[in-house]
Design a protein around this motif. Structure first.
Motif, PDB file in Angstrom:
ATOM      1  N   PRO A  22       0.896  -1.232  -0.064  1.00  0.00           N
ATOM      2  CA  PRO A  22       0.052  -0.083  -0.044  1.00  0.00           C
ATOM      3  C   PRO A  22       0.855   1.466   0.119  1.00  0.00           C
ATOM      4  O   PRO A  22       2.006   1.205   0.571  1.00  0.00           O
ATOM      5  N   SER A  23       0.212   2.266  -0.683  1.00  0.00           N
ATOM      6  CA  SER A  23       1.334   3.408  -0.351  1.00  0.00           C
ATOM      7  C   SER A  23       0.342   4.533  -0.144  1.00  0.00           C
ATOM      8  O   SER A  23      -0.828   4.461   0.207  1.00  0.00           O
ATOM      9  N   MET A  24       0.662   5.805  -0.099  1.00  0.00           N
ATOM     10  CA  MET A  24      -0.065   6.918   0.253  1.00  0.00           C
ATOM     11  C   MET A  24      -0.714   7.703  -0.800  1.00  0.00           C
ATOM     12  O   MET A  24      -1.549   8.637  -0.330  1.00  0.00           O
ATOM     13  N   VAL A  25      -0.890   7.040  -2.021  1.00  0.00           N
ATOM     14  CA  VAL A  25      -1.336   7.744  -3.074  1.00  0.00           C
ATOM     15  C   VAL A  25      -2.807   7.336  -3.023  1.00  0.00           C
ATOM     16  O   VAL A  25      -3.321   6.233  -2.843  1.00  0.00           O
ATOM     17  N   VAL A  26      -3.547   8.352  -2.981  1.00  0.00           N
ATOM     18  CA  VAL A  26      -5.122   8.272  -3.067  1.00  0.00           C
ATOM     19  C   VAL A  26      -5.718   8.234  -4.492  1.00  0.00           C
ATOM     20  O   VAL A  26      -5.580   9.423  -5.078  1.00  0.00           O
ATOM     21  N   ILE A  45      -2.368   6.498 -10.923  1.00  0.00           N
ATOM     22  CA  ILE A  45      -3.909   7.020 -11.317  1.00  0.00           C
ATOM     23  C   ILE A  45      -4.034   7.563 -12.620  1.00  0.00           C
ATOM     24  O   ILE A  45      -5.085   7.803 -13.246  1.00  0.00           O
ATOM     25  N   PHE A  46      -3.065   7.402 -13.623  1.00  0.00           N
ATOM     26  CA  PHE A  46      -3.117   7.950 -14.785  1.00  0.00           C
ATOM     27  C   PHE A  46      -3.929   7.052 -15.747  1.00  0.00           C
ATOM     28  O   PHE A  46      -3.425   5.891 -15.849  1.00  0.00           O
ATOM     29  N   HIS A  47      -4.886   7.383 -16.438  1.00  0.00           N
ATOM     30  CA  HIS A  47      -5.595   6.711 -17.271  1.00  0.00           C
ATOM     31  C   HIS A  47      -6.072   7.396 -18.699  1.00  0.00           C
ATOM     32  O   HIS A  47      -6.731   8.454 -18.406  1.00  0.00           O
ATOM     33  N   GLU A  48      -5.764   6.955 -19.702  1.00  0.00           N
ATOM     34  CA  GLU A  48      -6.259   7.378 -20.876  1.00  0.00           C
ATOM     35  C   GLU A  48      -6.834   6.333 -21.661  1.00  0.00           C
ATOM     36  O   GLU A  48      -6.704   5.311 -21.666  1.00  0.00           O
ATOM     37  N   SER A  49      -7.949   6.750 -22.477  1.00  0.00           N
ATOM     38  CA  SER A  49      -8.727   5.847 -23.298  1.00  0.00           C
ATOM     39  C   SER A  49      -9.496   6.807 -24.340  1.00  0.00           C
ATOM     40  O   SER A  49      -9.198   7.923 -24.464  1.00  0.00           O
ATOM     41  N   PRO A  58      -1.244  14.366 -15.066  1.00  0.00           N
ATOM     42  CA  PRO A  58      -0.049  14.191 -15.956  1.00  0.00           C
ATOM     43  C   PRO A  58       0.279  12.643 -15.631  1.00  0.00           C
ATOM     44  O   PRO A  58       0.263  12.133 -14.592  1.00  0.00           O
ATOM     45  N   ARG A  59       0.963  12.206 -16.918  1.00  0.00           N
ATOM     46  CA  ARG A  59       1.560  10.842 -16.739  1.00  0.00           C
ATOM     47  C   ARG A  59       2.710  10.874 -16.139  1.00  0.00           C
ATOM     48  O   ARG A  59       2.955   9.768 -15.026  1.00  0.00           O
TER      49      ARG A  59
END
Length: 177
Positions: A22-26, A45-49, A58-59
């Protein structure tokens, strides 16, 4: 494009095959699980479609090394950048291009191959059952003279008076009704 596809395969494989912590990124649904050997500068949490080709986040979170110098050169004239440098900058912003997102996937080939394998196994099983398990065909069902003699015997013995051959035979005139 090959580098982007290879990066996607390696990154997905590292996420799925390594132990996660687990990390601290939410993220959208709570804390996000990060792989231990994943690049910490890439936004998890970068997601592109195709429905969201330009994501809000940003990525790349932090530019280091060669990307930092490219980021400084980005402010200047783009004609001074080589094609490889432009592609590196593009790949720091986006994971794939629109053309890569629209490209057909080759998964149908695997499905077709697996289907052909199952069909061939089914045909081999049918052949095995037909040759070794089922009894052979009875010659009497294929011999025309024997079939005619069998029908004549059924008519003479009045077998099947309701729905059989005897129901279609006129006994008074000795012919078919």
């Amino acid at each position: 494009m090959l580098r982007v596809a290879l990066h996607r395969v390696v990154s997905h494989r590292s996420v799925h095959l390594t132990k996660v912590r687990p990390s601290m990124v939410v993220g959208f649904g709570g804390p996000v699980q990060l792989a231990e050997n994943r690049d910490p500068n890439v936004n998890p949490i970068f997601h592109e479609s195709l429905t969201n080709p330009i994501p809000d986040k940003p990525r790349t979170l932090k530019y280091t090394g060669d990307l930092a110098t490219l980021k400084e050169m980005e402010v200047g004239d783009w004609k001074k950048l080589s094609v490889e440098e432009q592609m590196d900058l593009y790949n720091s912003y986006f994971g794939t291009s629109i053309a890569d997102m629209c490209r057909d996937q080759d998964g149908w080939k695997s499905v077709l191959g697996a289907g052909m394998i199952f069909i061939s196994f089914g045909l081999l099983l049918h052949l095995f059952i037909h040759l070794y398990i089922n009894p052979p065909y009875v010659w009497t069902t294929l011999d025309e003279d024997w079939v005619k003699a069998s029908i004549k015997r059924q008519i003479q013995s009045h077998a099947g008076d309701i729905t059989g051959y005897s129901s279609k035979w006129d006994y008074a005139n000795n012919r078919w009704k």
